[in-house]
Motif scaffolding. Sequence first.
Motif, PDB file in Angstrom:
ATOM      1  N   HIS A 212      21.305  16.504  47.506  1.00  0.00           N
ATOM      2  CA  HIS A 212      21.227  17.968  47.436  1.00  0.00           C
ATOM      3  C   HIS A 212      20.191  18.455  46.430  1.00  0.00           C
ATOM      4  O   HIS A 212      19.315  19.268  46.745  1.00  0.00           O
ATOM      5  CB  HIS A 212      22.618  18.540  47.096  1.00  0.00           C
ATOM      6  CG  HIS A 212      22.647  20.034  47.051  1.00  0.00           C
ATOM      7  ND1 HIS A 212      22.421  20.740  45.890  1.00  0.00           N
ATOM      8  CD2 HIS A 212      22.838  20.959  48.017  1.00  0.00           C
ATOM      9  CE1 HIS A 212      22.493  22.035  46.139  1.00  0.00           C
ATOM     10  NE2 HIS A 212      22.746  22.186  47.426  1.00  0.00           N
ATOM     11  N   SER A 213      20.316  17.948  45.196  1.00  0.00           N
ATOM     12  CA  SER A 213      19.383  18.419  44.155  1.00  0.00           C
ATOM     13  C   SER A 213      17.944  18.031  44.474  1.00  0.00           C
ATOM     14  O   SER A 213      16.999  18.741  44.131  1.00  0.00           O
ATOM     15  CB  SER A 213      19.795  17.851  42.796  1.00  0.00           C
ATOM     16  OG  SER A 213      19.753  16.435  42.826  1.00  0.00           O
ATOM     17  N   LEU A 214      17.744  16.902  45.141  1.00  0.00           N
ATOM     18  CA  LEU A 214      16.388  16.433  45.452  1.00  0.00           C
ATOM     19  C   LEU A 214      15.727  17.290  46.516  1.00  0.00           C
ATOM     20  O   LEU A 214      14.553  17.678  46.395  1.00  0.00           O
ATOM     21  CB  LEU A 214      16.442  14.976  45.909  1.00  0.00           C
ATOM     22  CG  LEU A 214      17.097  13.986  44.923  1.00  0.00           C
ATOM     23  CD1 LEU A 214      17.072  12.590  45.505  1.00  0.00           C
ATOM     24  CD2 LEU A 214      16.385  14.021  43.571  1.00  0.00           C
ATOM     25  N   PHE A 215      16.480  17.594  47.579  1.00  0.00           N
ATOM     26  CA  PHE A 215      15.881  18.374  48.670  1.00  0.00           C
ATOM     27  C   PHE A 215      15.858  19.877  48.376  1.00  0.00           C
ATOM     28  O   PHE A 215      14.999  20.590  48.873  1.00  0.00           O
ATOM     29  CB  PHE A 215      16.649  18.125  49.973  1.00  0.00           C
ATOM     30  CG  PHE A 215      16.195  16.889  50.696  1.00  0.00           C
ATOM     31  CD1 PHE A 215      15.090  16.918  51.529  1.00  0.00           C
ATOM     32  CD2 PHE A 215      16.865  15.690  50.515  1.00  0.00           C
ATOM     33  CE1 PHE A 215      14.669  15.772  52.188  1.00  0.00           C
ATOM     34  CE2 PHE A 215      16.451  14.538  51.174  1.00  0.00           C
ATOM     35  CZ  PHE A 215      15.341  14.578  52.015  1.00  0.00           C
ATOM     36  N   VAL A 216      16.807  20.337  47.556  1.00  0.00           N
ATOM     37  CA  VAL A 216      16.874  21.776  47.278  1.00  0.00           C
ATOM     38  C   VAL A 216      16.011  22.165  46.082  1.00  0.00           C
ATOM     39  O   VAL A 216      15.312  23.176  46.099  1.00  0.00           O
ATOM     40  CB  VAL A 216      18.344  22.204  47.041  1.00  0.00           C
ATOM     41  CG1 VAL A 216      18.435  23.653  46.586  1.00  0.00           C
ATOM     42  CG2 VAL A 216      19.149  22.019  48.318  1.00  0.00           C
ATOM     43  N   ALA A 217      16.066  21.330  45.012  1.00  0.00           N
ATOM     44  CA  ALA A 217      15.389  21.691  43.763  1.00  0.00           C
ATOM     45  C   ALA A 217      13.932  21.262  43.708  1.00  0.00           C
ATOM     46  O   ALA A 217      13.159  21.761  42.891  1.00  0.00           O
ATOM     47  CB  ALA A 217      16.159  21.095  42.584  1.00  0.00           C
ATOM     48  N   SER A 218      13.556  20.300  44.541  1.00  0.00           N
ATOM     49  CA  SER A 218      12.184  19.773  44.459  1.00  0.00           C
ATOM     50  C   SER A 218      11.281  20.403  45.510  1.00  0.00           C
ATOM     51  O   SER A 218      11.426  20.155  46.712  1.00  0.00           O
ATOM     52  CB  SER A 218      12.213  18.255  44.635  1.00  0.00           C
ATOM     53  OG  SER A 218      10.898  17.743  44.670  1.00  0.00           O
TER      54      SER A 218
ATOM     55  N   VAL B  28       9.204  17.708  47.449  1.00  0.00           N
ATOM     56  CA  VAL B  28       9.853  17.065  48.593  1.00  0.00           C
ATOM     57  C   VAL B  28       9.799  17.981  49.814  1.00  0.00           C
ATOM     58  O   VAL B  28       9.539  17.532  50.932  1.00  0.00           O
ATOM     59  CB  VAL B  28      11.320  16.723  48.242  1.00  0.00           C
ATOM     60  CG1 VAL B  28      12.071  16.280  49.498  1.00  0.00           C
ATOM     61  CG2 VAL B  28      11.367  15.622  47.195  1.00  0.00           C
ATOM     62  N   GLN B  29      10.022  19.260  49.593  1.00  0.00           N
ATOM     63  CA  GLN B  29      10.002  20.210  50.709  1.00  0.00           C
ATOM     64  C   GLN B  29       8.626  20.307  51.350  1.00  0.00           C
ATOM     65  O   GLN B  29       8.498  20.506  52.563  1.00  0.00           O
ATOM     66  CB  GLN B  29      10.462  21.590  50.216  1.00  0.00           C
ATOM     67  CG  GLN B  29      11.905  21.619  49.756  1.00  0.00           C
ATOM     68  CD  GLN B  29      12.305  22.957  49.187  1.00  0.00           C
ATOM     69  OE1 GLN B  29      11.592  23.948  49.341  1.00  0.00           O
ATOM     70  NE2 GLN B  29      13.453  22.991  48.502  1.00  0.00           N
ATOM     71  N   VAL B  30       7.599  20.126  50.511  1.00  0.00           N
ATOM     72  CA  VAL B  30       6.226  20.169  51.042  1.00  0.00           C
ATOM     73  C   VAL B  30       5.877  18.860  51.743  1.00  0.00           C
ATOM     74  O   VAL B  30       5.305  18.847  52.838  1.00  0.00           O
ATOM     75  CB  VAL B  30       5.219  20.454  49.902  1.00  0.00           C
ATOM     76  CG1 VAL B  30       3.778  20.293  50.401  1.00  0.00           C
ATOM     77  CG2 VAL B  30       5.436  21.854  49.350  1.00  0.00           C
ATOM     78  N   GLU B  31       6.213  17.723  51.101  1.00  0.00           N
ATOM     79  CA  GLU B  31       5.840  16.417  51.623  1.00  0.00           C
ATOM     80  C   GLU B  31       6.723  15.977  52.799  1.00  0.00           C
ATOM     81  O   GLU B  31       6.281  15.236  53.677  1.00  0.00           O
ATOM     82  CB  GLU B  31       5.930  15.379  50.501  1.00  0.00           C
ATOM     83  CG  GLU B  31       4.938  15.582  49.374  1.00  0.00           C
ATOM     84  CD  GLU B  31       3.499  15.377  49.826  1.00  0.00           C
ATOM     85  OE1 GLU B  31       3.276  14.654  50.813  1.00  0.00           O
ATOM     86  OE2 GLU B  31       2.584  15.943  49.194  1.00  0.00           O
TER      87      GLU B  31
ATOM     88  N   ALA C 242      13.459  18.022  55.100  1.00  0.00           N
ATOM     89  CA  ALA C 242      14.024  19.112  54.309  1.00  0.00           C
ATOM     90  C   ALA C 242      14.722  20.131  55.221  1.00  0.00           C
ATOM     91  O   ALA C 242      15.801  20.638  54.898  1.00  0.00           O
ATOM     92  CB  ALA C 242      12.923  19.791  53.497  1.00  0.00           C
ATOM     93  N   ALA C 243      14.122  20.386  56.370  1.00  0.00           N
ATOM     94  CA  ALA C 243      14.726  21.324  57.325  1.00  0.00           C
ATOM     95  C   ALA C 243      16.020  20.739  57.893  1.00  0.00           C
ATOM     96  O   ALA C 243      17.023  21.445  58.061  1.00  0.00           O
ATOM     97  CB  ALA C 243      13.739  21.624  58.439  1.00  0.00           C
TER      98      ALA C 243
END
Length: 347
Positions: free
Chosen positions: A257-263, A266-269, A274-275
């Motif tokens: 959760h923290s990796l996909f939401v806070a980073s 990660v959302q860009v790469e 992420a979706a």
Amino acid sequence: GRRAAMAELAVVFELSDAMLQADATVHNCRQDLAAVRALWAFSSHSGQTIESWRETLWSQVDIGRIESEAKLFLKSLRALDARARDFAVYADVERGIKELLVALPCAGDLRSPSMKERHWAQLAQITGVKLELTGSFKLADLLKLNLHLCIEDVGEVVERADKEEKMEHGLRKLAAVWEVVDFEAEAHDPTGVSFVRLSEENLECLDENQLLVRTMLASKYLDTFEAEVAEWHRKLTDVAEVHALLLGMLRRWASLHSLFVASADVQVELPHDAAQFAEIDAELRKHLEHLCKPGNVVSKCATEGLRPALASGSFGLERCEKSLADYMEAKRRVFPRFYFVSTETLL
């Protein structure tokens, strides 16, 4: 008297030996007559007593007392003059008492409270005699089944009745226990989401009850309750599988959760992952909200579509986890020092 006169004539005509034989014959006849008289007196007494037992209402029959008295009858019969055994009536009386003694333990077993109407129907099918268990039902009516000829079959029916009663009791207990078992909710601080799980006590109960149901399914006495036992097997399997899927999914979700939401990186790469995580996150929150509502765990785990949804979500999180691991591995190959930094810190 007359015998003395005959004895004198026997001496005159030198027939003393014949007279001795005649005396022996008369003596034997008298002994036979005494034995027969005693035998018929015993037959009359025992027959009247047994008939009174037979006419006793089934609800009032004292099996233990009758069995004790019947054994005494048999002992008394065998104590009669040995001459009595040569007569057919002796064999008839002995056979009647023996058959009664064989039938009485079976009759006692049939008084088991576990005997239901279906079991009496099985007895009727085995013996070919249909019984009507009314208030006027007597021991004589039961003995029409010729219990002495089908001891093993009667024992099998009574054993089936006992096993089925235990199974029925077990099913009632299952229903009572799982009617009140529910998930325990615990807030997950970083996200504010309430995690749900079964308590350790209820998990142990689940394992024990699954074993109990599997034992029932393997029983040769399953027929009567097969549908109900199969239903409980399905329900408890649903609970076990949903609980296992849910725990596994929550562990993955909490770590990602923290990796996909806070980073933002990660959302860009990893935009596709992420979706997908966002969709799984929304779906999981919806399921957790449903599972936190008052109710019982059996009905919740039986919710249509829940188990496949959790399985699909768990598989999706696994793919997200793999994609993230591949992405971080690529970064570490470029910057080897990153191997000494945790994923969370690195992001």
